[in-house]
Design a protein around this motif. Structure first.
Motif, PDB file in Angstrom:
ATOM      1  N   GLY A  31      58.503  93.644  61.943  1.00  0.00           N
ATOM      2  CA  GLY A  31      57.627  93.135  60.893  1.00  0.00           C
ATOM      3  C   GLY A  31      56.808  94.224  60.223  1.00  0.00           C
ATOM      4  N   CYS A  32      56.725  95.388  60.872  1.00  0.00           N
ATOM      5  CA  CYS A  32      55.919  96.477  60.315  1.00  0.00           C
ATOM      6  C   CYS A  32      56.545  97.063  59.057  1.00  0.00           C
ATOM      7  CB  CYS A  32      55.708  97.569  61.356  1.00  0.00           C
ATOM      8  SG  CYS A  32      54.809  96.942  62.786  1.00  0.00           S
ATOM      9  N   ALA A  33      57.826  96.834  58.879  1.00  0.00           N
ATOM     10  CA  ALA A  33      58.492  97.338  57.677  1.00  0.00           C
ATOM     11  C   ALA A  33      58.418  96.344  56.520  1.00  0.00           C
ATOM     12  CB  ALA A  33      59.954  97.655  58.000  1.00  0.00           C
ATOM     13  N   ARG A  34      57.854  95.193  56.772  1.00  0.00           N
ATOM     14  CA  ARG A  34      57.869  94.121  55.781  1.00  0.00           C
ATOM     15  C   ARG A  34      56.639  94.097  54.877  1.00  0.00           C
ATOM     16  NH1 ARG A  34      61.238  90.069  57.789  1.00  0.00           N
ATOM     17  NH2 ARG A  34      62.851  91.057  59.088  1.00  0.00           N
ATOM     18  N   ARG A  35      56.738  93.235  53.874  1.00  0.00           N
ATOM     19  CA  ARG A  35      55.622  92.994  52.962  1.00  0.00           C
ATOM     20  C   ARG A  35      54.797  91.806  53.455  1.00  0.00           C
ATOM     21  NH1 ARG A  35      57.296  94.173  46.805  1.00  0.00           N
ATOM     22  NH2 ARG A  35      58.377  96.142  47.217  1.00  0.00           N
ATOM     23  N   GLY A  36      53.538  91.799  53.085  1.00  0.00           N
ATOM     24  CA  GLY A  36      52.672  90.679  53.441  1.00  0.00           C
ATOM     25  C   GLY A  36      53.199  89.352  52.939  1.00  0.00           C
ATOM     26  N   SER A  37      53.748  89.371  51.717  1.00  0.00           N
ATOM     27  CA  SER A  37      54.227  88.111  51.142  1.00  0.00           C
ATOM     28  C   SER A  37      55.414  87.543  51.907  1.00  0.00           C
ATOM     29  CB  SER A  37      54.599  88.316  49.672  1.00  0.00           C
ATOM     30  OG  SER A  37      55.531  89.384  49.557  1.00  0.00           O
ATOM     31  N   GLU A  38      56.145  88.415  52.622  1.00  0.00           N
ATOM     32  CA  GLU A  38      57.247  87.929  53.461  1.00  0.00           C
ATOM     33  C   GLU A  38      56.752  87.438  54.819  1.00  0.00           C
ATOM     34  OE1 GLU A  38      60.908  90.759  53.406  1.00  0.00           O
ATOM     35  OE2 GLU A  38      59.124  92.032  53.147  1.00  0.00           O
ATOM     36  N   MET A  39      55.578  87.911  55.206  1.00  0.00           N
ATOM     37  CA  MET A  39      55.180  87.761  56.609  1.00  0.00           C
ATOM     38  C   MET A  39      54.126  86.701  56.861  1.00  0.00           C
ATOM     39  SD  MET A  39      56.749  89.778  58.759  1.00  0.00           S
ATOM     40  CE  MET A  39      55.565  90.194  60.054  1.00  0.00           C
ATOM     41  N   ILE A  40      53.367  86.333  55.850  1.00  0.00           N
ATOM     42  CA  ILE A  40      52.289  85.378  56.137  1.00  0.00           C
ATOM     43  C   ILE A  40      52.870  84.030  56.554  1.00  0.00           C
ATOM     44  CG2 ILE A  40      50.530  86.450  54.683  1.00  0.00           C
ATOM     45  CD1 ILE A  40      51.087  84.311  52.576  1.00  0.00           C
ATOM     46  N   ASP A  41      52.198  83.415  57.477  1.00  0.00           N
ATOM     47  CA  ASP A  41      52.616  82.113  58.006  1.00  0.00           C
ATOM     48  C   ASP A  41      51.813  81.031  57.288  1.00  0.00           C
ATOM     49  OD1 ASP A  41      54.445  83.092  59.993  1.00  0.00           O
ATOM     50  OD2 ASP A  41      52.714  83.725  61.176  1.00  0.00           O
ATOM     51  N   GLU A  42      52.500  80.322  56.396  1.00  0.00           N
ATOM     52  CA  GLU A  42      51.808  79.309  55.605  1.00  0.00           C
ATOM     53  C   GLU A  42      51.388  78.129  56.493  1.00  0.00           C
ATOM     54  OE1 GLU A  42      53.170  76.898  51.757  1.00  0.00           O
ATOM     55  OE2 GLU A  42      53.666  79.042  51.616  1.00  0.00           O
ATOM     56  N   PHE A  43      50.177  77.671  56.278  1.00  0.00           N
ATOM     57  CA  PHE A  43      49.675  76.521  57.040  1.00  0.00           C
ATOM     58  C   PHE A  43      50.241  75.224  56.493  1.00  0.00           C
ATOM     59  CE2 PHE A  43      45.958  79.299  58.044  1.00  0.00           C
ATOM     60  CZ  PHE A  43      46.010  79.193  59.418  1.00  0.00           C
ATOM     61  N   SER A  44      50.366  74.245  57.361  1.00  0.00           N
ATOM     62  CA  SER A  44      50.679  72.892  56.939  1.00  0.00           C
ATOM     63  C   SER A  44      50.124  71.954  58.016  1.00  0.00           C
ATOM     64  CB  SER A  44      52.180  72.707  56.760  1.00  0.00           C
ATOM     65  OG  SER A  44      52.423  71.459  56.128  1.00  0.00           O
TER      66      SER A  44
END
Lengths: 346, 346, 346, 346
Positions: free
Chosen positions: D247-260
């Motif tokens: 995950g360290c190579a990723r972007r924030g927009s790919e990594m955030i866990d959306e709430f529901s």
């Protein structure tokens, strides 16, 4: 929690009437030669049944060391040990499963945990102090390598006080250095025991050879740490250092310990009203303190109390108990002092 | 080390003559409403210069809270605070850079650290107790939400003892509940002060509303933790619980606290010789203990001592000091009790 | 709890948008000369707004040391310090009082405490790492007196890896020792920032001069203590030592570090696959580890989330944030390593 | 030091070739029913000699519980236990008294303590993890009363990775949930063993049922505490949470866990890249982490090394060792996770 100390620690376990008690000494330095016969000898000083003025419970109290040593030398790894319980008269205690003995821990344990091992007091039994004596006996040998000695003695039983302390306290069964007072104390305990009653008293402790600089300012003061240690011993209700409560009535001009120098150039004080501690730190003079023990609450006579349903009942106390804990508490005071110093000097 | 407590902790810093003292309260529960005026009011009870029988050092002792609260409510995050030092007469202390005051911490700090801040005692100054009062004032408000109150009072100064405790101890400047004894105590302190001398005494503390079950067996007994806390207060030389040392001369049959039930069905004891603690755990009765303070060692008269080279010198003591610390120590005793209970009940 | 370490400790406090943050360093040895300009210089390396690829929040981040030093020398007493907060745009955060940002601590704090300081993340803000840098800067100077150096550097941002590490990592704003990779990393961060997005990466740290024998068996292993320290840094999701996860695919015969002796007679290993640690204890070789940082979760774009009532809402994120935390995290990694070693070597 | 945890603690002792190993569990809540057969069953999962791909040392590993329970129910007092050592081939190790095995703790222990128990690695032997399994087995039953389960499994041995995890990992001797990969892993270990070599791998662990709010900000983050626990296990060189290093190579927009929100109204995240932890605190989603084990350093082939005099020698390794520790490490990972959670939730 059942761990004593911060850097050199003793963690203990075991109930009075379970299969065994034991402990783990951690942080003990490596390469210290340990005489295990002397460990056992300290336990023997605390052993039940050692004289006619102590409880008649018979325990060999043989310590089995399980780790941390190689060929009589410590290795720096934790020292585990156990002492098997042998002479358990659990049947003596069936009445106590639902009854609270006055001034014992029965009620408070029940309130705290909602369950308790009622047999012989379970964990609240003073039997657990045997594990402290083992830990202290290791620490005593460690402290001796630095020239530090710890010696406690009975100085009061009931209203009988030691005045003329000339003898080895180990020379009599009450561990008092005043031979005449010792004789009176023993007679008093015999009378008290015959009446199914108990009696309190005071133990004094003296630490010599402690260098200046031991103890930390504020919350780890030497007096706070030693005092806390003493107040963990069952039946202890007070502790005082140097002139103690008596000194509280005095003036500063009477109480200050004037500095001087010894022939060898070291700094000494001409008096020792401070009991070897100033600002929470040892000053190189002997550390002196006293520990007050209440009479134990187990009476061998009928006692009014309540049961767990709140009903008033009469307790027909049985079991085997000490009419006066002081003779057996002397090695416990020394052990707790040794554990405290070894921890602080670590 | 300068952290008090295990779960709810107070960590303090600061020297008497540095720019500020302060601390961090950690583990304080969230969602507790705190009246910061009452925090300041507790500090005012400890403030120097509050009456003619205390030191004339003048410090506003205004506490500045830096974190851990939002709109008057705690958030569960650490509460940082500082108290700026103002009235520092550091020049008064130049003589002490190389001289050891008798019965002070000058010598022991030098031995321990090889360096010390000699100005006003540096870290060993009782000024640091102001930070404890802040920590205790937070804990007092926390404990009040559980119905627990802590009240200390002066019961002895020199040989004058409070016998007829009928008044609010806060109604006089020595904080004694016996108005006649209070008058005598104040006169004694005035005389002692005029002589450049100091005097010791005893403070009693009473905790009410504490439920049964507080304190842990063995090494975190309530009496051990409270006793350790008291023995961290500068000048304290002894602590005792319930009947204390007096009870050590008694028989078990005189001392046991018989159980009974209150009209509401709760378990009580008919006497409270145990001081509310049995087996190291609270039993629901009021917790009672006494704390002995030696006379402080700072005399405003010439004193013989030695300097850091071991030479005998005469110290011409100056500075501003308390002839008797007890009036200002009452809130410190309460603060340390509050910190101890809040930690144990966490 | 907010105390790091056991013997040499750092206790911190402070919220992002409160009046100040600060801390207390306790157990720091006496008689260590401290260059306070270098303390500030470490803070400057972590300071927001230091380059165009970091947050634009502007904080002077001036540390004010309140205790524990006399004439530039430590005294052994606790070192208190504060850093006043200046550039607080609390209004930016009003929307967050009742909304949970995804992958932030908003929800978990609310669940844990039932209350939270929503302004700038409150206590969960990475702003608190400034106090760690102060603590680490003191420890770094202590470790230097023993010949120990700690140096971290960025080795990966997104998929860009440092391959040819020839430069001083402090010579570029991303703190990477490969000048070509550094250039690419900066360009990547600029692009990411323009998109309102964030990016993660990896920091490597190397400790040299550490003697053999540091770390304890079992629960205080050097790798466990260092790893725990790294995992307390916000956004860290992984840590590995020596060959790390790559070594897990290998055979023992490929991985063992053969012993030999250096010309000076000291024991060395011919390879360092173990990363300087064997059995949890340093072996005298450089300690090598890597720390993985996830991309921070604060996006400057609209984000779907829920509010405290469970309703789906769109969050229009504002505020000032780092598109990539690695440049500013390098001194934090060093600080935590320094605090860990100073504590273990105490 | 040999105590794990702060509030619910495990203190252990014992050497590989001493009379016994054991431990003390302290702070365990009262009134928890414990199935001691299941305690033993956990030990059996870790037992040497359980299959042909583990060491051939034969130990019954019967745990004897000495305190802390009454009629199958915990009492709140410390739980002491021992495991007697039986199959000690101490003679196998005489060569090691003065020789340092590469990548073992022989050299580092010698440097640290100046003495070591060379028989079977003494305290540094992975045998001590048996005591952790006992402690963890108690905690697992405690956590189950709160609906929390912990399950670890082997996901990589050498370069063989589990891809299709469909089976119960306990259904094969390598404890892998991909049956095809398991078969390959076992064949690889057989080949490695035949060559006298060893191989590393990765274990994954998943915690379900953990409520939101567990873990503390800053220095007791759930990931830090779990990570530290894993890094205390012998041979562990890395730990990562959620997406970890990848995950360290990723972007924030790919990594955030959306709430529901779940149908029952509880807050969930649509992805779990965070591995169930945000801001160091559990968010109610499963906690996921991976632990990397290096190949153990004991090769059953000749190895070049040095002796304690610095002379180059060839070590003719004997003894009985695991070619791959992962199968037996699975219950150890679970045990350390259980101890960590029970402590944090205390």
């Amino acid at each position: 929690m059942n761990t004593f100390g911060k850097n050199l620690t003793l963690t203990t376990f075991g109930e009075s009437h379970g299969p065994a008690i034991g402990g783990v000494i951690d942080g003990f330095p490596p390469r210290i030669a340990i005489d295990t016969d002397r460990i056992q000898a300290e336990l023997d000083r605390r052993r039940p049944g050692q004289s006619h003025i102590t409880t008649s419970r018979r325990e060999a109290d043989r310590v089995r060391i399980l780790s941390g040593m190689l060929d009589g030398i410590t290795t720096g790894t934790p020292i585990g040990f156990i002492i098997e319980n042998a002479d358990q008269h659990s049947a003596d205690y069936s009445e106590l499963a639902s009854t609270f003995r006055p001034s014992h821990a029965d009620f408070t344990y029940q309130q705290k945990y909602g369950i308790r091992d009622h047999r012989g007091g379970g964990r609240s039994s003073a039997r657990e102090t045997a594990t402290r004596v083992v830990g202290g006996a290791f620490c005593r040998q460690l402290l001796e390598t630095r020239g530090i000695t710890i010696a406690a003695r009975t100085i009061q039983v009931g209203n009988i006080k030691a005045l003329n302390e000339t003898a080895d306290p180990e020379s009599n069964i009450v561990r008092c250095a005043d031979p005449d007072a010792a004789k009176e104390m023993i007679e008093l305990i015999e009378r008290i025991k015959a009446q199914g009653d108990t009696i309190g008293g005071i133990i004094a402790c003296r630490i010599t050879g402690l260098p200046a600089g031991i103890g930390d300012p504020l919350f780890d003061r030497l007096n706070s740490r030693l005092g806390a240690a003493m107040l963990t011993i069952p039946a202890v209700k007070g502790v005082e250092f140097g002139m103690g409560f008596d000194g509280c009535a005095r003036r500063g001009s009477e109480m200050i310990d004037e500095f001087s120098t010894a022939p060898d150039g070291s700094v000494i004080t001409l008096t020792n009203n401070s009991g070897g501690i100033q600002g929470g730190i040892s000053n190189g003079m002997p550390v002196e303190f006293r520990v007050g023990f209440k009479p134990v609450a187990t009476l061998l006579r009928d006692v009014n109390t309540i049961d767990s349903a709140g009903r008033h009942v009469t307790l027909h106390a049985r079991g085997r108990h000490d009419p006066c804990v002081l003779p057996r508490a002397v090695p416990v005071v020394e052990a707790m002092a040794a554990l405290t110093l070894a921890d602080l000097m670590h």
